[in-house]
Design an enzyme around this catalytic site. Structure first.
Site, PDB file in Angstrom:
ATOM      1  N   PHE A   5       0.847  -1.193   0.000  1.00  0.00           N
ATOM      2  CA  PHE A   5       0.000   0.000   0.000  1.00  0.00           C
ATOM      3  C   PHE A   5       0.882   1.244   0.000  1.00  0.00           C
ATOM      4  CE2 PHE A   5      -2.125   3.356   2.554  1.00  0.00           C
ATOM      5  CZ  PHE A   5      -3.193   3.607   1.699  1.00  0.00           C
ATOM      6  N   GLY A   6       0.668   2.116  -0.981  1.00  0.00           N
ATOM      7  CA  GLY A   6       1.385   3.385  -1.073  1.00  0.00           C
ATOM      8  C   GLY A   6       0.459   4.539  -0.755  1.00  0.00           C
ATOM      9  N   TYR A   7       0.956   5.469   0.064  1.00  0.00           N
ATOM     10  CA  TYR A   7       0.142   6.638   0.439  1.00  0.00           C
ATOM     11  C   TYR A   7       0.914   7.935   0.221  1.00  0.00           C
ATOM     12  CZ  TYR A   7       3.207   6.154   4.402  1.00  0.00           C
ATOM     13  OH  TYR A   7       4.339   6.035   5.167  1.00  0.00           O
ATOM     14  N   GLY A   8       2.191   7.830  -0.185  1.00  0.00           N
ATOM     15  CA  GLY A   8       3.035   9.009  -0.413  1.00  0.00           C
ATOM     16  C   GLY A   8       3.514   9.011  -1.846  1.00  0.00           C
ATOM     17  N   SER A   9       4.832   9.052  -2.014  1.00  0.00           N
ATOM     18  CA  SER A   9       5.362   9.091  -3.378  1.00  0.00           C
ATOM     19  C   SER A   9       5.037   7.818  -4.154  1.00  0.00           C
ATOM     20  CB  SER A   9       6.875   9.315  -3.364  1.00  0.00           C
ATOM     21  OG  SER A   9       7.518   8.272  -2.660  1.00  0.00           O
ATOM     22  N   GLU A  56      12.642   2.791   0.653  1.00  0.00           N
ATOM     23  CA  GLU A  56      11.856   3.215   1.816  1.00  0.00           C
ATOM     24  C   GLU A  56      12.567   2.965   3.150  1.00  0.00           C
ATOM     25  OE1 GLU A  56       9.032   4.828   1.389  1.00  0.00           O
ATOM     26  OE2 GLU A  56       9.015   4.541  -0.778  1.00  0.00           O
TER      27      GLU A  56
HETATM   28  C1  SIN Z   1       4.612   5.610   0.521  1.00  0.00           C
HETATM   29  O1  SIN Z   1       4.543   6.282  -0.497  1.00  0.00           O
HETATM   30  O2  SIN Z   1       3.773   4.722   0.732  1.00  0.00           O
HETATM   31  C2  SIN Z   1       5.675   5.767   1.558  1.00  0.00           C
HETATM   32  C3  SIN Z   1       6.182   7.138   1.713  1.00  0.00           C
HETATM   33  C4  SIN Z   1       6.941   7.667   0.527  1.00  0.00           C
HETATM   34  O3  SIN Z   1       7.848   6.998   0.013  1.00  0.00           O
HETATM   35  O4  SIN Z   1       6.640   8.754   0.078  1.00  0.00           O
END
Ligand code: SIN
Length: 230
Positions: A9-13, A85
Protein backbone atom coordinates in the site's frame (compact mmCIF):
# COMPACT_ATOMS: atom_id res chain seq x y z
CA UNK A 1 -6.97 -11.62 -5.70
CA UNK A 2 -4.60 -14.59 -5.60
CA UNK A 3 -3.93 -15.42 -1.96
CA UNK A 4 -0.16 -15.78 -2.55
CA UNK A 5 0.21 -12.25 -3.99
CA UNK A 6 2.12 -9.66 -2.03
CA UNK A 7 0.42 -6.27 -2.09
CA UNK A 8 2.08 -3.01 -1.02
CA UNK A 9 0.00 0.00 0.00
CA UNK A 10 1.38 3.39 -1.07
CA UNK A 11 0.14 6.64 0.44
CA UNK A 12 3.04 9.01 -0.41
CA UNK A 13 5.36 9.09 -3.38
CA UNK A 14 4.44 5.49 -4.17
CA UNK A 15 1.05 6.78 -5.36
CA UNK A 16 2.47 8.90 -8.15
CA UNK A 17 5.89 7.33 -8.65
CA UNK A 18 5.86 3.61 -7.89
CA UNK A 19 9.16 3.07 -9.75
CA UNK A 20 8.86 -0.74 -9.84
CA UNK A 21 7.09 -3.37 -11.88
CA UNK A 22 3.69 -4.49 -10.61
CA UNK A 23 0.98 -6.82 -11.88
CA UNK A 24 -2.04 -4.73 -10.94
CA UNK A 25 -3.05 -1.83 -8.74
CA UNK A 26 -6.15 -0.82 -6.81
CA UNK A 27 -7.21 2.49 -5.34
CA UNK A 28 -8.66 2.26 -1.85
CA UNK A 29 -7.95 3.02 1.77
CA UNK A 30 -6.65 1.69 5.04
CA UNK A 31 -8.21 2.37 8.43
CA UNK A 32 -6.77 3.59 11.72
CA UNK A 33 -4.08 5.91 10.35
CA UNK A 34 -3.75 9.56 9.30
CA UNK A 35 -1.24 10.77 6.72
CA UNK A 36 1.17 13.33 8.18
CA UNK A 37 4.24 15.14 6.82
CA UNK A 38 6.19 14.30 9.93
CA UNK A 39 9.05 12.27 8.48
CA UNK A 40 12.28 14.03 7.55
CA UNK A 41 14.11 13.12 4.38
CA UNK A 42 17.79 13.71 3.60
CA UNK A 43 18.14 11.47 0.56
CA UNK A 44 15.27 12.06 -1.91
CA UNK A 45 13.71 15.44 -1.01
CA UNK A 46 16.31 17.01 1.27
CA UNK A 47 19.98 16.73 2.13
CA UNK A 48 21.85 16.00 5.37
CA UNK A 49 21.55 19.05 7.60
CA UNK A 50 18.58 20.37 5.58
CA UNK A 51 15.89 17.69 5.54
CA UNK A 52 12.74 17.87 3.51
CA UNK A 53 9.40 16.62 4.80
CA UNK A 54 7.66 13.52 3.47
CA UNK A 55 4.58 11.55 4.39
CA UNK A 56 4.21 8.97 7.09
CA UNK A 57 1.22 7.46 8.88
CA UNK A 58 0.25 7.97 12.50
CA UNK A 59 -2.26 5.84 14.37
CA UNK A 60 -5.54 7.72 14.60
CA UNK A 61 -8.67 5.84 15.61
CA UNK A 62 -10.95 4.99 12.72
CA UNK A 63 -9.53 7.57 10.28
CA UNK A 64 -9.18 6.50 6.63
CA UNK A 65 -6.06 7.11 4.55
CA UNK A 66 -6.50 6.75 0.81
CA UNK A 67 -3.80 5.48 -1.52
CA UNK A 68 -2.90 2.75 -3.98
CA UNK A 69 -2.20 -0.94 -3.42
CA UNK A 70 0.19 -2.60 -5.87
CA UNK A 71 0.44 -6.32 -6.52
CA UNK A 72 4.16 -7.02 -6.68
CA UNK A 73 5.88 -9.07 -9.35
CA UNK A 74 9.04 -10.94 -8.36
CA UNK A 75 11.71 -10.25 -5.77
CA UNK A 76 13.20 -7.22 -7.50
CA UNK A 77 10.28 -4.96 -6.62
CA UNK A 78 10.49 -5.75 -2.93
CA UNK A 79 14.22 -5.25 -2.77
CA UNK A 80 13.86 -1.93 -4.66
CA UNK A 81 11.18 -0.83 -2.20
CA UNK A 82 13.20 -1.85 0.84
CA UNK A 83 16.17 0.14 -0.48
CA UNK A 84 14.09 3.22 -1.24
CA UNK A 85 11.86 3.21 1.82
CA UNK A 86 13.81 1.47 4.58
CA UNK A 87 17.50 2.04 3.82
CA UNK A 88 17.20 5.55 2.38
CA UNK A 89 13.87 6.69 3.83
CA UNK A 90 14.09 5.40 7.42
CA UNK A 91 10.71 3.64 7.24
CA UNK A 92 9.81 0.30 8.78
CA UNK A 93 7.18 -2.15 7.55
CA UNK A 94 3.88 -3.42 8.82
CA UNK A 95 0.87 -5.24 7.46
CA UNK A 96 -2.63 -3.84 7.59
CA UNK A 97 -5.98 -4.49 5.97
CA UNK A 98 -6.50 -2.67 2.65
CA UNK A 99 -10.03 -1.82 1.50
CA UNK A 100 -10.26 -1.52 -2.31
CA UNK A 101 -13.08 0.55 -3.77
CA UNK A 102 -14.71 -2.68 -4.86
CA UNK A 103 -14.46 -6.17 -3.46
CA UNK A 104 -13.22 -7.64 -0.21
CA UNK A 105 -10.43 -6.26 1.94
CA UNK A 106 -7.04 -7.97 1.90
CA UNK A 107 -3.73 -7.54 3.73
CA UNK A 108 -1.11 -5.18 2.35
CA UNK A 109 2.41 -4.29 3.39
CA UNK A 110 3.12 -0.64 4.03
CA UNK A 111 6.12 1.49 4.87
CA UNK A 112 5.73 3.73 7.90
CA UNK A 113 8.07 6.00 9.85
CA UNK A 114 7.84 6.20 13.62
CA UNK A 115 9.49 8.52 16.18
CA UNK A 116 12.29 5.97 16.46
CA UNK A 117 13.36 6.68 12.86
CA UNK A 118 16.62 8.61 12.66
CA UNK A 119 14.91 11.01 10.22
CA UNK A 120 11.78 11.63 12.33
CA UNK A 121 10.80 15.31 12.62
CA UNK A 122 7.34 15.01 14.14
CA UNK A 123 4.53 17.49 14.43
CA UNK A 124 4.90 21.21 13.66
CA UNK A 125 2.50 24.00 12.70
CA UNK A 126 1.42 23.48 9.10
CA UNK A 127 2.81 26.86 8.00
CA UNK A 128 6.25 25.78 9.27
CA UNK A 129 5.97 22.48 7.42
CA UNK A 130 5.08 24.45 4.27
CA UNK A 131 8.12 26.72 4.72
CA UNK A 132 10.37 23.68 5.08
CA UNK A 133 8.88 22.03 1.98
CA UNK A 134 9.39 25.16 -0.12
CA UNK A 135 13.03 25.48 0.94
CA UNK A 136 14.06 21.82 0.57
CA UNK A 137 15.30 19.74 -2.31
CA UNK A 138 17.20 16.51 -2.73
CA UNK A 139 18.51 14.01 -5.23
CA UNK A 140 15.04 13.06 -6.49
CA UNK A 141 13.88 16.65 -6.93
CA UNK A 142 12.23 19.46 -5.02
CA UNK A 143 10.16 18.81 -1.91
CA UNK A 144 7.41 20.97 -3.47
CA UNK A 145 7.07 18.37 -6.21
CA UNK A 146 6.54 15.59 -3.66
CA UNK A 147 3.68 17.44 -1.91
CA UNK A 148 1.94 18.79 -5.00
CA UNK A 149 2.12 15.58 -7.01
CA UNK A 150 0.60 13.65 -4.15
CA UNK A 151 -2.20 16.22 -3.72
CA UNK A 152 -2.81 16.26 -7.49
CA UNK A 153 -2.95 12.46 -7.56
CA UNK A 154 -5.65 12.52 -4.88
CA UNK A 155 -7.68 15.26 -6.61
CA UNK A 156 -7.53 13.45 -9.95
CA UNK A 157 -7.77 9.77 -9.03
CA UNK A 158 -9.26 9.68 -5.53
CA UNK A 159 -11.87 12.45 -5.35
CA UNK A 160 -13.42 10.79 -2.32
CA UNK A 161 -10.22 11.52 -0.37
CA UNK A 162 -10.77 14.08 2.42
CA UNK A 163 -7.29 14.71 3.75
CA UNK A 164 -7.24 18.16 5.33
CA UNK A 165 -3.59 17.86 6.39
CA UNK A 166 -2.48 17.17 2.81
CA UNK A 167 -4.82 19.64 1.10
CA UNK A 168 -4.15 22.51 3.51
CA UNK A 169 -0.42 21.91 3.12
CA UNK A 170 -0.90 21.94 -0.66
CA UNK A 171 -2.60 25.35 -0.46
CA UNK A 172 0.09 26.79 1.84
CA UNK A 173 2.87 25.51 -0.41
CA UNK A 174 1.20 26.98 -3.54
CA UNK A 175 0.81 30.31 -1.72
CA UNK A 176 4.47 30.37 -0.59
CA UNK A 177 5.65 29.53 -4.14
CA UNK A 178 3.52 32.35 -5.53
CA UNK A 179 4.54 34.89 -2.88
CA UNK A 180 8.23 34.12 -3.42
CA UNK A 181 7.69 34.19 -7.21
CA UNK A 182 9.33 30.80 -7.59
CA UNK A 183 9.00 28.95 -10.86
CA UNK A 184 6.51 26.20 -10.17
CA UNK A 185 7.21 24.30 -13.39
CA UNK A 186 10.89 24.07 -12.53
CA UNK A 187 10.16 23.02 -8.95
CA UNK A 188 7.93 20.30 -10.41
CA UNK A 189 10.80 19.11 -12.61
CA UNK A 190 8.87 19.94 -15.76
CA UNK A 191 11.35 22.22 -17.43
CA UNK A 192 15.06 22.89 -17.50
CA UNK A 193 16.13 26.26 -16.08
CA UNK A 194 15.91 29.11 -18.58
CA UNK A 195 19.18 29.85 -20.42
CA UNK A 196 18.61 33.53 -19.58
CA UNK A 197 18.34 32.78 -15.88
CA UNK A 198 20.52 34.72 -13.50
CA UNK A 199 23.17 33.04 -11.39
CA UNK A 200 20.53 32.86 -8.65
CA UNK A 201 18.71 30.12 -10.53
CA UNK A 202 19.05 26.56 -9.41
CA UNK A 203 19.57 23.67 -11.78
CA UNK A 204 16.98 20.97 -11.31
CA UNK A 205 16.88 18.28 -13.97
CA UNK A 206 13.43 17.91 -15.55
CA UNK A 207 11.53 14.93 -14.15
CA UNK A 208 11.80 13.07 -17.47
CA UNK A 209 15.60 13.18 -17.24
CA UNK A 210 15.76 12.08 -13.64
CA UNK A 211 16.38 8.42 -14.40
CA UNK A 212 18.23 8.10 -11.10
CA UNK A 213 15.30 9.27 -8.96
CA UNK A 214 15.24 7.53 -5.60
CA UNK A 215 18.77 6.25 -6.06
CA UNK A 216 20.51 9.25 -4.54
CA UNK A 217 23.05 9.66 -7.29
CA UNK A 218 22.44 13.14 -8.67
CA UNK A 219 23.32 16.37 -6.93
CA UNK A 220 21.25 19.54 -7.07
CA UNK A 221 23.00 22.84 -6.33
CA UNK A 222 21.45 24.80 -3.48
CA UNK A 223 20.68 28.14 -5.10
CA UNK A 224 17.57 30.26 -5.09
CA UNK A 225 15.13 29.84 -7.94
CA UNK A 226 12.83 32.41 -9.49
CA UNK A 227 10.63 32.56 -12.58
CA UNK A 228 12.25 35.01 -14.95
CA UNK A 229 9.39 36.04 -17.16
CA UNK A 230 8.46 32.48 -18.09
C1 SIN B 1 4.61 5.61 0.52
O1 SIN B 1 4.54 6.28 -0.50
O2 SIN B 1 3.77 4.72 0.73
C2 SIN B 1 5.68 5.77 1.56
C3 SIN B 1 6.18 7.14 1.71
C4 SIN B 1 6.94 7.67 0.53
O3 SIN B 1 7.85 7.00 0.01
O4 SIN B 1 6.64 8.75 0.08
Amino acid sequence: MASHSLWVFGYGSLCWYPGFEYRSSRIGHIKGFSRRFWQGNTTHRGVPGKPGRVATLVEDGETFTHGVAYELVGEAALSYLNGREVTLGGYTTLFTEFYPREGAAFPALLYVATPSSQHWLGNAPLHQIADQVVSSRGASGHNVEYVLRLAEFMHEHVPECRDEHLFQLEQLVRLRVKEARLCLRTLMGERAPSPVSSSEDEEVAPAAQRTTSFQFTSAVPAKKLRCLGV
